[in-house]
Design an enzyme around this catalytic site. Structure first.
Site, mmCIF file in Angstrom:
data_model
loop_
_atom_site.group_PDB
_atom_site.id
_atom_site.type_symbol
_atom_site.label_atom_id
_atom_site.label_comp_id
_atom_site.label_asym_id
_atom_site.label_seq_id
_atom_site.Cartn_x
_atom_site.Cartn_y
_atom_site.Cartn_z
ATOM 1 C CG ASP A 254 -6.555 -2.031 3.080
ATOM 2 O OD1 ASP A 254 -5.377 -1.902 3.461
ATOM 3 O OD2 ASP A 254 -7.181 -1.128 2.490
ATOM 4 C CG HIS B 51 -4.206 -0.914 -1.591
ATOM 5 N ND1 HIS B 51 -5.416 -1.496 -1.928
ATOM 6 C CD2 HIS B 51 -4.476 -0.090 -0.546
ATOM 7 C CE1 HIS B 51 -6.363 -1.045 -1.124
ATOM 8 N NE2 HIS B 51 -5.823 -0.174 -0.279
ATOM 9 C CG MET C 183 -11.912 -1.432 5.078
ATOM 10 S SD MET C 183 -10.409 -1.278 4.110
ATOM 11 C CE MET C 183 -9.331 -0.429 5.269
ATOM 12 C CG HIS D 55 -9.311 1.461 -0.403
ATOM 13 N ND1 HIS D 55 -8.760 1.175 0.833
ATOM 14 C CD2 HIS D 55 -10.648 1.538 -0.203
ATOM 15 C CE1 HIS D 55 -9.727 1.078 1.732
ATOM 16 N NE2 HIS D 55 -10.879 1.310 1.131
ATOM 17 N N GLY E 295 -0.596 2.034 9.605
ATOM 18 C CA GLY E 295 0.108 1.750 10.848
ATOM 19 C C GLY E 295 -0.763 1.427 12.048
ATOM 20 C CG MET F 244 -7.503 8.273 2.659
ATOM 21 S SD MET F 244 -6.481 8.298 4.122
ATOM 22 C CE MET F 244 -5.952 6.591 4.176
ATOM 23 C CG MET G 217 -10.922 4.591 2.241
ATOM 24 S SD MET G 217 -9.371 4.498 3.134
ATOM 25 C CE MET G 217 -8.231 4.525 1.772
ATOM 26 C CG ASP H 186 -4.926 3.239 1.022
ATOM 27 O OD1 ASP H 186 -5.945 2.540 0.853
ATOM 28 O OD2 ASP H 186 -3.881 2.814 1.543
ATOM 29 C CB SER I 3 -0.902 -0.010 1.232
ATOM 30 O OG SER I 3 -1.594 1.212 1.299
HETATM 31 C C1 DX5 Z 1 -6.173 2.305 5.683
HETATM 32 C C2 DX5 Z 1 -5.788 2.014 4.261
HETATM 33 C C3 DX5 Z 1 -4.797 0.900 4.129
HETATM 34 C C4 DX5 Z 1 -3.454 1.224 4.722
HETATM 35 C C5 DX5 Z 1 -2.852 -0.047 5.240
HETATM 36 O O1 DX5 Z 1 -7.082 3.339 5.702
HETATM 37 O O2 DX5 Z 1 -6.934 1.652 3.506
HETATM 38 O O3 DX5 Z 1 -4.647 0.504 2.774
HETATM 39 O O4 DX5 Z 1 -2.578 1.804 3.792
HETATM 40 O O5 DX5 Z 1 -1.696 0.275 5.908
HETATM 41 P P1 DX5 Z 1 -1.064 -0.604 7.063
HETATM 42 O O6 DX5 Z 1 -0.627 -1.893 6.432
HETATM 43 O O7 DX5 Z 1 0.065 0.234 7.541
HETATM 44 O O8 DX5 Z 1 -2.135 -0.820 8.092
HETATM 45 ZN ZN ZN Z 2 -6.604 0.703 1.493
#
Ligand code: DX5
Ligand code: ZN
Length: 237
Positions: A173, A31, A135, A64, A143, A35, A66, A33, A6
């Site tokens: 994820d 991946h 999720m 992804h 993290g 947001m 969000m 993300d 990711s």
């Molecule tokens: C969380 C994201 C994940 C995130 C995972 O909101 O959708 O894709 O990057 O990161 P780690 O592996 O650090 O939890």
């Molecule tokens: Zn994600």
């Protein structure tokens, strides 16, 4: 089986080098993300960044979203080079039209589900998706710690997939490390999204290889247990 680093956990100050690391690592997907500061309390990056990194690798881009209004973002991300776009099932009434729109753009369609949402909500959409993204943290930040209570959702999704003869990936994820990846593999996951654990190793290649081996071993063990169980129940008959 899919291993997907990711990008959120990468060093954004040297994005080209980070993409090159992923490209060389043997990972299957990248991946990404997205947001929007509304669906989740954080902001990441937009289509311009995806477009900029697209020429650097042929990796499958798993986007992804969000975002509260993915309908305004699907075309820009498709044009920027997404291969798959995941929208959230929490968007309710909009889900069907969003999944059709993703397909209409010629992209693979993914459906993501947050930890507090009941897995039964995804059932009506399973025949329309290429990937179900479970999720295992509350989205918004990398993290965080893996939420173990999500493991039964993976099992349930796998049962439905078998019962209905469907082929979608079951992804996990959030908080996916070497141990929790094995737990998810036992439960039936086959796509492993991992940010912090993979990017924060000196060698991303070694980390991807290690995660793949651990997941393969866990799946082998689970399959052997299942076939032993089937054998002993046929002896009992
Ligand atoms: C969380 C994201 C994940 C995130 C995972 O909101 O959708 O894709 O990057 O990161 P780690 O592996 O650090 O939890
Ligand atoms: Zn994600």
């Amino acid at each position: 089986m899919i291993i997907a680093p990711s990008l959120l956990a990468a060093d954004f100050g040297k994005l080209e080098k980070e993409i090159a690391r992923v490209h060389r690592s043997g990972a299957d997907w990248l991946h990404l993300d997205i947001m929007d500061g509304h669906f989740v309390p954080n902001i990441s990056f937009g289509p311009a960044v995806v477009k900029r990194v697209r020429p650097l690798t042929r990796l499958f881009f798993d986007v992804h979203l969000m975002c509260s209004k993915p309908e305004i973002l699907l075309e820009p991300f498709a044009a920027a080079g997404a291969n798959q776009m995941n929208i959230h099932v929490e968007l309710g009434n909009h889900v069907i039209s969003l999944l059709w729109k993703v397909r209409g753009l010629g992209k693979k369609a993914g459906l993501a589900i947050n930890p507090p949402t009941s897995i039964s909500i995804v059932q009506p959409y399973l025949h329309l998706i290429d990937s179900l993204l479970i999720m295992t943290v509350n989205p918004g930040f990398g993290g965080q710690s893996f939420i173990h209570e999500m493991l039964p959702k993976i099992q349930q999704a796998r049962e439905w997939r078998e019962e209905r003869g469907l082929k979608f990936h079951i992804g996990v994820d959030g908080g996916v490390d070497f141990q929790t990846a094995a737990d998810c593999a036992h439960s039936g996951a086959d796509a492993f999204i991992s940010g912090t654990t993979l990017f924060h190793q000196r060698s991303l290649t070694a980390a991807v290889t290690k995660m793949r081996r651990i997941v393969e071993a866990a799946r082998f063990k689970t399959a052997r247990r299942a076939s032993n169980g089937a054998q002993s129940s046929s002896f009992a008959r």
